[in-house]
Design a protein around this motif. Structure first.
Motif, PDB file in Angstrom:
ATOM      1  N   ILE A 208       0.857  -1.184   0.000  1.00 46.87           N
ATOM      2  CA  ILE A 208       0.000   0.000   0.000  1.00 46.87           C
ATOM      3  C   ILE A 208       0.895   1.237   0.000  1.00 46.87           C
ATOM      4  CG2 ILE A 208      -1.862   1.221   1.203  1.00 46.87           C
ATOM      5  CD1 ILE A 208      -2.549  -1.425   2.602  1.00 46.87           C
ATOM      6  N   PRO A 209       0.714   2.122  -0.976  1.00 47.58           N
ATOM      7  CA  PRO A 209       1.552   3.335  -1.010  1.00 47.58           C
ATOM      8  C   PRO A 209       1.384   4.156   0.266  1.00 47.58           C
ATOM      9  CG  PRO A 209       0.282   3.103  -3.034  1.00 47.58           C
ATOM     10  CD  PRO A 209      -0.232   2.070  -2.094  1.00 47.58           C
ATOM     11  N   ARG A 210       2.413   4.841   0.648  1.00 46.14           N
ATOM     12  CA  ARG A 210       2.449   5.590   1.894  1.00 46.14           C
ATOM     13  C   ARG A 210       1.251   6.538   2.082  1.00 46.14           C
ATOM     14  NH1 ARG A 210       5.774   8.794   5.669  1.00 46.14           N
ATOM     15  NH2 ARG A 210       4.179  10.295   6.233  1.00 46.14           N
ATOM     16  N   ASP A 211       0.928   7.325   1.065  1.00 44.69           N
ATOM     17  CA  ASP A 211      -0.168   8.293   1.197  1.00 44.69           C
ATOM     18  C   ASP A 211      -1.516   7.586   1.391  1.00 44.69           C
ATOM     19  OD1 ASP A 211       1.667  10.235   0.893  1.00 44.69           O
ATOM     20  OD2 ASP A 211       1.123  10.752  -1.176  1.00 44.69           O
ATOM     21  N   VAL A 212      -1.675   6.494   0.686  1.00 48.14           N
ATOM     22  CA  VAL A 212      -2.926   5.737   0.786  1.00 48.14           C
ATOM     23  C   VAL A 212      -3.018   5.089   2.171  1.00 48.14           C
ATOM     24  CG1 VAL A 212      -4.268   3.853  -0.224  1.00 48.14           C
ATOM     25  CG2 VAL A 212      -2.865   5.330  -1.697  1.00 48.14           C
ATOM     26  N   ILE A 252      -3.441  -1.887  -4.901  1.00 47.05           N
ATOM     27  CA  ILE A 252      -3.966  -0.664  -4.295  1.00 47.05           C
ATOM     28  C   ILE A 252      -3.051   0.502  -4.642  1.00 47.05           C
ATOM     29  CG2 ILE A 252      -4.428   0.539  -2.119  1.00 47.05           C
ATOM     30  CD1 ILE A 252      -5.330  -2.069  -0.936  1.00 47.05           C
ATOM     31  N   THR A 253      -3.584   1.481  -5.361  1.00 51.03           N
ATOM     32  CA  THR A 253      -2.772   2.647  -5.721  1.00 51.03           C
ATOM     33  C   THR A 253      -3.407   3.955  -5.228  1.00 51.03           C
ATOM     34  OG1 THR A 253      -3.914   2.749  -7.836  1.00 51.03           O
ATOM     35  CG2 THR A 253      -1.789   1.572  -7.773  1.00 51.03           C
ATOM     36  N   ASP A 254      -4.706   3.909  -4.908  1.00 51.12           N
ATOM     37  CA  ASP A 254      -5.361   5.124  -4.409  1.00 51.12           C
ATOM     38  C   ASP A 254      -6.500   4.728  -3.466  1.00 51.12           C
ATOM     39  OD1 ASP A 254      -7.697   4.434  -5.855  1.00 51.12           O
ATOM     40  OD2 ASP A 254      -6.847   5.338  -7.653  1.00 51.12           O
ATOM     41  N   THR A 255      -7.259   5.727  -3.002  1.00 51.43           N
ATOM     42  CA  THR A 255      -8.301   5.444  -2.008  1.00 51.43           C
ATOM     43  C   THR A 255      -9.662   5.188  -2.655  1.00 51.43           C
ATOM     44  OG1 THR A 255      -8.797   7.789  -1.777  1.00 51.43           O
ATOM     45  CG2 THR A 255      -7.157   6.880  -0.271  1.00 51.43           C
ATOM     46  N   GLN A 256      -9.698   5.046  -3.992  1.00 49.28           N
ATOM     47  CA  GLN A 256     -10.992   4.919  -4.656  1.00 49.28           C
ATOM     48  C   GLN A 256     -11.381   3.473  -4.985  1.00 49.28           C
ATOM     49  OE1 GLN A 256     -12.854   7.619  -4.702  1.00 49.28           O
ATOM     50  NE2 GLN A 256     -11.073   8.538  -3.708  1.00 49.28           N
ATOM     51  N   SER A 257     -10.410   2.574  -4.981  1.00 54.32           N
ATOM     52  CA  SER A 257     -10.688   1.226  -5.478  1.00 54.32           C
ATOM     53  C   SER A 257     -11.475   0.377  -4.481  1.00 54.32           C
ATOM     54  CB  SER A 257      -9.371   0.523  -5.804  1.00 54.32           C
ATOM     55  OG  SER A 257      -8.615   0.360  -4.622  1.00 54.32           O
ATOM     56  N   ARG A 261     -11.122  -0.212  -0.193  1.00 52.01           N
ATOM     57  CA  ARG A 261     -12.213  -0.225   0.797  1.00 52.01           C
ATOM     58  C   ARG A 261     -12.223  -1.536   1.586  1.00 52.01           C
ATOM     59  NH1 ARG A 261     -14.909   2.680  -3.197  1.00 52.01           N
ATOM     60  NH2 ARG A 261     -16.114   0.894  -3.911  1.00 52.01           N
ATOM     61  N   LYS A 262     -11.932  -2.635   0.906  1.00 51.51           N
ATOM     62  CA  LYS A 262     -11.870  -3.917   1.624  1.00 51.51           C
ATOM     63  C   LYS A 262     -10.790  -3.884   2.692  1.00 51.51           C
ATOM     64  CE  LYS A 262     -13.537  -7.029  -2.016  1.00 51.51           C
ATOM     65  NZ  LYS A 262     -13.125  -8.004  -3.062  1.00 51.51           N
ATOM     66  N   MET A 263      -9.627  -3.390   2.305  1.00 51.48           N
ATOM     67  CA  MET A 263      -8.524  -3.324   3.271  1.00 51.48           C
ATOM     68  C   MET A 263      -8.843  -2.331   4.398  1.00 51.48           C
ATOM     69  SD  MET A 263      -5.993  -5.364   2.959  1.00 51.48           S
ATOM     70  CE  MET A 263      -4.803  -4.562   4.036  1.00 51.48           C
ATOM     71  N   ARG A 264      -9.402  -1.181   4.016  1.00 57.52           N
ATOM     72  CA  ARG A 264      -9.717  -0.162   5.021  1.00 57.52           C
ATOM     73  C   ARG A 264     -10.708  -0.718   6.053  1.00 57.52           C
ATOM     74  NH1 ARG A 264     -13.718   4.122   3.056  1.00 57.52           N
ATOM     75  NH2 ARG A 264     -14.975   2.241   3.391  1.00 57.52           N
ATOM     76  N   ASP A 265     -11.723  -1.429   5.552  1.00 56.51           N
ATOM     77  CA  ASP A 265     -12.711  -1.981   6.477  1.00 56.51           C
ATOM     78  C   ASP A 265     -12.089  -3.031   7.398  1.00 56.51           C
ATOM     79  OD1 ASP A 265     -14.463  -0.268   5.312  1.00 56.51           O
ATOM     80  OD2 ASP A 265     -15.542  -1.793   4.155  1.00 56.51           O
ATOM     81  N   ALA A 266     -11.175  -3.828   6.837  1.00 54.25           N
ATOM     82  CA  ALA A 266     -10.531  -4.853   7.665  1.00 54.25           C
ATOM     83  C   ALA A 266      -9.624  -4.201   8.711  1.00 54.25           C
ATOM     84  CB  ALA A 266      -9.729  -5.813   6.784  1.00 54.25           C
ATOM     85  N   VAL A 267      -8.889  -3.171   8.300  1.00 56.48           N
ATOM     86  CA  VAL A 267      -8.016  -2.465   9.244  1.00 56.48           C
ATOM     87  C   VAL A 267      -8.868  -1.778  10.318  1.00 56.48           C
ATOM     88  CG1 VAL A 267      -6.479  -0.457   9.475  1.00 56.48           C
ATOM     89  CG2 VAL A 267      -6.056  -2.165   7.686  1.00 56.48           C
ATOM     90  N   THR A 268      -9.993  -1.194   9.904  1.00 55.31           N
ATOM     91  CA  THR A 268     -10.888  -0.539  10.866  1.00 55.31           C
ATOM     92  C   THR A 268     -11.422  -1.554  11.869  1.00 55.31           C
ATOM     93  OG1 THR A 268     -11.513   1.109   9.223  1.00 55.31           O
ATOM     94  CG2 THR A 268     -12.984   0.855  11.119  1.00 55.31           C
ATOM     95  N   GLY A 269     -11.816  -2.712  11.371  1.00 49.43           N
ATOM     96  CA  GLY A 269     -12.319  -3.765  12.253  1.00 49.43           C
ATOM     97  C   GLY A 269     -11.269  -4.200  13.261  1.00 49.43           C
ATOM     98  N   LEU A 270     -10.039  -4.371  12.792  1.00 55.19           N
ATOM     99  CA  LEU A 270      -8.959  -4.761  13.703  1.00 55.19           C
ATOM    100  C   LEU A 270      -8.700  -3.647  14.718  1.00 55.19           C
ATOM    101  CD1 LEU A 270      -6.690  -6.819  14.418  1.00 55.19           C
ATOM    102  CD2 LEU A 270      -5.192  -5.491  12.917  1.00 55.19           C
ATOM    103  N   ALA A 271      -8.699  -2.404  14.243  1.00 54.75           N
ATOM    104  CA  ALA A 271      -8.458  -1.269  15.145  1.00 54.75           C
ATOM    105  C   ALA A 271      -9.551  -1.190  16.197  1.00 54.75           C
ATOM    106  CB  ALA A 271      -8.382   0.027  14.346  1.00 54.75           C
TER     107      ALA A 271
END
Lengths: 412, 412
Positions: A208-212, A252-257, A261-271
């Motif tokens: 995952i790129p740093r900014d993303v 994953i290259t940006d926040t639109q794909s 969203r799948k990764m973000r939701d999984a990270v949110t769930g873990l957090a």
């Protein structure tokens, strides 16, 4: 007496390819205790961090922020993280800053990188000098221990007043590739994070790129570590880090794909799971309380009300006593600072029990129903404001005799 | 275990000509306890009040505000105040409002005035219906007891979790005339007043026009009841009343005269003494802590920092334990929300001991010196910000096991 929280099995905590962990017993504050941790990252890794907003932010926090910026600007990578417990290196002025630089440089030398490629973290007592020599002596031991399958030891090595190590994993399959996310955190007092908790580390093998990665972390923290409180005290050392080791390419290259969203939701769930573990192991906690405020004009006002309830010593002692003295919740809503709140439209529920209706006692409410819910170890407080569609959730614990005992004895 | 606070002698509490007090034991929550108070004012009296900013303000608070406005607008006078303990009549909706009107009307009838000339006050448990019948039965008993020399009984009649009745007097001579000011208050938990404390009543025999009295009260409260906190919980019933019975003419017609300032300073001094009594009798208090923040840009930011320290559970438990874990004070300063605070210029003193210098540990600070001060029952915390000339003082107490016990048991 953590609430529904047990020590994870080592086998539950999945290694993240590209991240090794090693600990030492450096005798920083107590003898024979895991108190120093090193994490080494693969060169492909990206790192994002969020930090305390406390103006007295600790020397290591200042260095973390500056090293993250500097390496990013220069196109370099973070190669290691180091964590000591027993001393926060906060309120230590310029000497504390030099101490953090010196220990970071020592680790950089051991690993063959530059000092600014190391992120230092400290947690423990404030206003006392960092025991640099003990840390310098412990670092080679921790480096010799480095391995991927070491998360449980790592979670133990970052504990202070925690009674239980806090870590969790999840795996998901994206485009046929298995991605692992593992995280750990520590903290049980001085907990009302404002950007992050005392210390939290999450890592995935995805690329995952740093900014993303940064955007993903900020999104996750808003729904997890920024929604908890134990005692309303925001620490000087709060830090939450998300590492992507870059071993699994899921495009994953940006926040639109969709994959973002799948990764973000999984990270949110873990957090969320990790942050809730902090509340479950809150100092002296005997109850785990979820406070949901609904039908507000904005998330902000809902959260403000939820925190007002969650931080009221009177509400928290009532939960400790299993006493349905629920007027205290109304009082805390009333002083939350929402100037134009129409309390005559407000409803209060305790689990399935409708306690207050249109701002007054629900005529159908029975004390015995409130009593039944208050005796449970996990309780849902739900407040509806009837003025909008926004909502917010905050997790907290009760205020018990043990909280006072733990904090009256902390340094002894 | 109130801190340096004892029961006043009845003879210390000077009667105020034009104000009679009478109590009853109305069995509102407990048997055989003074729990109902009536105050009758001379027709020459003026009355000013400040009230809680809690949105869930209790029915009697709403009625007090509206009756003060209405009588003022119609050129009428307040003729009586009534106070019940054991029930706050808050979170009781429309029924609570009707109950307060009914009991006020009953007292008005007994005294031969209109219902809107009565100010009702309630304190106790929130969210439970007011026991109207018990109050109606008690009112004639209280009225039969009315007399000027009755302040100690009155101070006892308004207590809830207070362990000691709180009242004080002072006399001053202005233009050769002796003026008396006597006041009382109650409250020891749910104390972080925002305009006033739970209940406070001050009276003088001086003649002071209503508008001038109002200005005097608002000035006094800013330096007294608005500077204390026990647990950070702002009550639904906070009310502070200043009565001038109009028996002694010292020529006060506006806020510019020397005599106004003399009276204002005396009222402020009495309000400070009363508000400090609340902290000294704070629930579970074993220490009385004065927090002074100096060299700020505004009083507002100084108070914000002082309250952040005063409300930190970690700071309060450290005081309870006599543990000089003073980094917790720095952390609380840091999260007070002053965005541009330069912590590198900040100093922290504990009584005469210089603890933190320029944001870090003072090299000359010795743990034993901190320990010596922390063992005292009255402690001064002084913080200098080096960014201006404003200052603010807040008074608070420690957080002890007894606070948790008292609030876990309150309703039982």
């Amino acid at each position: 007496m953590a609430v529904n929280l047990s020590v994870p099995m080592a086998s539950e905590l999945k290694p993240v390819l590209g991240l090794d962990l090693g600990y030492a017993k450096a005798n920083i504050k107590k003898e024979d205790r895991k108190d120093l941790l090193v994490m080494r990252l693969a060169p492909s890794a990206t790192v994002a961090g969020v930090f305390t907003k406390n103006r007295f932010c600790a020397a290591p926090v200042q260095i973390c922020k500056s090293n993250l910026e500097k390496t990013h600007a220069e196109g370099k990578k973070i190669c290691a993280l180091m964590v000591n417990t027993g001393n926060a290196n906060a309120g230590t002025g310029e000497a504390g800053y030099r101490d953090a630089v010196e220990t970071s440089a020592a680790l950089a030398k051991l690993l063959g990188c530059n000092p600014e490629q190391v992120l230092p973290f400290s947690t423990g007592v404030i206003l006392e000098p960092l025991p640099v020599d003990k840390i310098l002596a412990g670092l080679p031991v921790a480096v010799a221990d480095l391995k991927a399958d070491n998360w449980l030891n790592a979670a133990e090595a970052i504990m202070t007043t925690d009674t239980i190590p806090k870590a969790a994993s999840r795996t998901l399959v994206i485009d046929g590739k298995t991605v692992t996310i593992t995280g750990m955190c520590k903290g049980s007092g001085m907990i009302k994070p404002n950007m992050a908790t005392m210390l939290g580390f999450m890592a995935t093998d995805a690329a995952i790129p740093r900014d993303v990665l940064d955007a993903m972390l900020r999104s996750a923290v808003e729904k997890s570590f920024n929604c908890i409180t134990v005692d309303g005290d925001t620490s000087t050392n709060d830090s939450l880090i998300l590492i992507a080791t870059g071993k699994v390419d899921i495009g994953i290259t940006d926040t639109q794909s969709v994959n973002y969203r799948k990764m973000r939701d999984a990270v949110t769930g873990l957090a969320q799971e990790l942050s809730q573990k902090i509340v479950r192991d809150g100092e002296g906690a005997s109850k785990f309380i979820t406070i949901v405020v609904e039908e507000g004009r904005s998330e902000e006002e809902c959260r403000q009300i939820a925190y007002s309830v969650a931080q009221s010593p009177l509400v928290k002692t009532a939960f400790f006593a299993s006493d349905p003295n629920l007027g205290r919740i109304l009082a805390a809503i009333g002083y939350a600072g929402i100037e134009d709140l129409d309390v005559d439209k407000l409803n209060l529920y305790l689990d399935d029990v409708w306690v207050a209706k249109n701002g007054g006692r629900n005529p159908a409410y029975l004390e015995e129903d409130g009593q039944r819910v208050m005796k449970k170890k996990e309780i849902l407080v739900r407040i509806t404001l009837a003025r909008g569609n926004a909502s917010s959730t905050v997790w907290t614990c009760d205020l018990s005799h043990d909280y006072v005992s733990i904090n009256a004895d902390y340094r002894s």
